[in-house]
Every structure is written in C-alpha cells, then in structure tokens.
Write an enzyme that holds these catalytic residues in place. Sequence first.
Site, PDB file in Angstrom:
ATOM      1  N   HIS A 252       4.286   1.110   6.497  1.00 19.11           N
ATOM      2  CA  HIS A 252       2.643   1.457   6.303  1.00 19.11           C
ATOM      3  C   HIS A 252       2.171   1.851   7.801  1.00 19.11           C
ATOM      4  CE1 HIS A 252       3.503  -1.298   2.909  1.00 19.11           C
ATOM      5  NE2 HIS A 252       2.872  -0.253   2.259  1.00 19.11           N
TER       6      HIS A 252
ATOM      7  N   ASP B   3       4.061  -1.905   9.959  1.00 19.41           N
ATOM      8  CA  ASP B   3       5.154  -2.944   9.431  1.00 19.41           C
ATOM      9  C   ASP B   3       6.264  -2.231   9.370  1.00 19.41           C
ATOM     10  OD1 ASP B   3       4.525  -1.620   7.512  1.00 19.41           O
ATOM     11  OD2 ASP B   3       3.812  -3.143   6.050  1.00 19.41           O
TER      12      ASP B   3
ATOM     13  N   SER C 297       1.433   2.803  -2.030  1.00 17.55           N
ATOM     14  CA  SER C 297       0.372   2.003  -1.289  1.00 17.55           C
ATOM     15  C   SER C 297      -0.208   2.514  -0.194  1.00 17.55           C
ATOM     16  CB  SER C 297       1.010   0.629  -0.614  1.00 17.55           C
ATOM     17  OG  SER C 297       2.402   1.147  -0.020  1.00 17.55           O
TER      18      SER C 297
END
Lengths: 238, 238
Positions: free
Chosen positions: B189, B186, B11
């Site tokens: 990320h 977070d 991600s």
Amino acid sequence: MRPKIYLFGDSITEMSFEHGGWGASLVNHFNRTVDVVLRGYSGYNTRWGLKVLDKVFAGSSESESVLAVTVFFGANDASVEDRCSAFQHVPIEEYKQNLHSIVSFLKGRWPTTEVILISPPPIDEPTRLLCPFTENKSGLPERTNEAAGNYAKACLAVAAECGVSAIDLWTRMQQIPGWQTACLSDGLHLTQTGNKIVFEEVVEALKKKGFSLETLPVDLPVIFDIDPNDPLKSFQGI
Amino acid sequence: MRPKIYLFGDSITEMSFEHGGWGASLVNHFNRTVDVVLRGYSGYNTRWGLKVLDKVFAGSSESESVLAVTVFFGANDASVEDRCSAFQHVPIEEYKQNLHSIVSFLKGRWPTTEVILISPPPIDEPTRLLCPFTENKSGLPERTNEAAGNYAKACLAVAAECGVSAIDLWTRMQQIPGWQTACLSDGLHLTQTGNKIVFEEVVEALKKKGFSLETLPVDLPVIFDIDPNDPLKSFQGI
C-alpha cells in the site's frame, strides 16, 4: 446504491479535502457506505448561497437517497460591515432568514434528510491582521471573534427553530488550549486539528440520528467475510 | 451539473482518502469542477470486480456525465498462486480478459469517457513478510515484485489493445530512490509520497486528453471574479 452526504458551505467546506481535511476524513470513514459530495464555495455567505441553491443541487433529484446535508456558513456573513471584507457581510437577521430558507429548500426536496447546521469557527484576530483577503490598511481585523460568536448563536437558534442538528464549532474549538493556532491556520481556516474536530462532530451528529458504520449497509462483500476456500460464494446473486 | 470521475479498484483505491491520499487530492484539485466518486473494494481482484460491475455502477446511468473512470486492479490478482494469499490470485491471461471486459462495460455505457488503467505498484518483498493479510508460515512473501511487474505489463498491453490511457505505476515508482519505503507503507500500500505519484499521474493522464483546471467549466462564480462593489451582479441569471 449508496446514499449521499452533501457538504454545502464556504471555503472551510471547499478546502475540506486538503491534507487531513474533514471532508476527506468523512469519505475515508464512510468509504463503503456513503458517497460524500463536495459543494463548497470559497468566500460565499448565505445571501449568495441562497442565490445559487437551485444550481448547487441541480444534478440531484427527489428520488436520490440523501442521508444528510451539512450547511456550513457564517464565517463570511460575520465579516464586520465597515471593514475590508464588508462586501461579504450579511446582517445577522438576514443570516438567520437565509439559513431558514436553505433548510426549507433541503427539507422540501428531501423530507427525511438530516440537515446539520455548522456554526462559524472562532476567529483569531491578531492572525487575521496578517492574512487579509483584501488590502487592509485600517489596523483592524476584518472579522472579530465576538461577531463570529453572535453568528454562531444565531445558527444554533435557527437549528432549534427548524428542529435540525447543529454543531457549535465556535464554542467547541475554544475548549482546545491554544485554539488560536491549534485549530486555525490563519485565524479563520482550519488546521488538521481543527479539521479533525469538525469530522468528529459530524460523525457524532449522524450517530445521534442513528447513522453510523454499525447501522449503514455496506456496499458489496468485505474481504473479511469472503471465504478463502470458496471466494465466489460471496458473489452469488450479486 | 458537474461531470464525475469514478475511482474503481481494490484497497489502494478504497484507502485513497486517508491523509494525503490520491483520491482526496483529486477532489481537492478538482474541487469546483468535478465530482469524484469512490468505488474501492479492499482485497478485490479483477474476477470479483467483474462479478460486481453492474452493482458498482448501479446508481449511475448512461445520461450521467462521466469524465473518466480509473480502473486500478492487479495487486491482488498478482498474488502468488501457491502462497498464503492464493485465494486472491487470478491467472495473468484471465486478468487481461477481465480488464478487457471491464473496459468494454464502461465504454459501452459511456462511449466518450476516458478509461485510465492503473497498473499494480511494485512490491517490497521483505516488508510483505512482516505484514501478511493471512497467516504466513512459509517464509515466502505472498506477493513478488516480479509477478507485479508481469501484471503491470499485462495491464499496459490491455490499455494499448483497447486504446485507453494507462499509468505504469510499477515502473514509475521504482524510479524513486528508496521506493521500497518511500512509496510503500507495508510493501504494497502507498505512503503519502506514493499517493502523490498516483495523483500526479492521473492529473497528467487527464491533461493529455484535454481535461484540466484550464479547460473544465467552474461550478458557479469564484470569489476572485466577484465585484466587491456589486457582488450580486455575479449571481444574476444563475
């Protein structure tokens, strides 16, 4: 193999991966479905764009899956012909012919590809006087909003004649209150708000042709579809 | 034909075209020299990455000019094996073997391509408790900074064993005061600051191998080199 979207144009395309840029936003939006390929050339008009067309798409082939090409010229073509950016000026009739030729080239190579013509943005003339590319002692802006509007109309006319999509950025941006500084950073190039408008308009133009996150195939299993109790099941037969 | 840089990872790669993202910044930086191709797959670990490797690069060929591939996995592999993201966990020895296999695949296809292994970032555990991907009733974070550090060391070890470049993001980010929120949005990320670090490290890793804006050929004449008195001269023989 993901289909591609080529972004072909001048500095407003070349700069489209700056913070909040419309090109970067397209990659982010289509991040598992499409490859976005940047082909922006600062300062170019359609005359120069046409000269380099073969070279720009030299690495591509007819067998390539090309979903769409944005063609975004006019801001330089519309430079006033007897002012300090005259060397970038292209007469409006030639501008139309050049756009026709670019569309023909693209449709010749990829008959089913969506070509999206994007008109030049509006011009904030007072700001242009403060930000010339070349020395400007005349006290007159090298670009005018009226000329940009005429080239925008010409761009839309070519799109209609060719039967391809068009985005009337000149009109769209002037619907924003205070567009002069809300949409434009130097009277010509785009702010994040201006970039957002281009991004949304391109997404909308593609959607009208049936291409969206709802319809495009996703590249490989997404995490939300992977069974936590048996993750490898999702990768069988890949 | 421009060479390519593939961004392969999880991600943190897939999200690298959000505002200020490191992928978008790479496109912007290399905007007339290189094509950057996004191959980010949220949630993936090296085990899944290895399963899909053929498919990820299915559209590419040995004749393609690939300048570099960033391989950026480990944040998911390092999920703690008996906590709520256990299904993403990969034991550290397998993680190393998988990275070896990925490097071998890439070097097998493109022997001269620069492979850049990027370690997982550090983890801010208190924030992870507030932002779980799956329900977490245990009161324990699904990722720990210590585990991320171990996988980072393993990543560096593989790079050394394979003779490829590596970026120790885990160490680099913890040099930033208040890295927990300065670099991480977070706890895992990246913020814009975190993205900037990755961008700068990739540019630096490429520079060390001789690839920079000073050395890479520029695609077509740049506006500053075009003679205003005879613009078409620059396009002769294109």
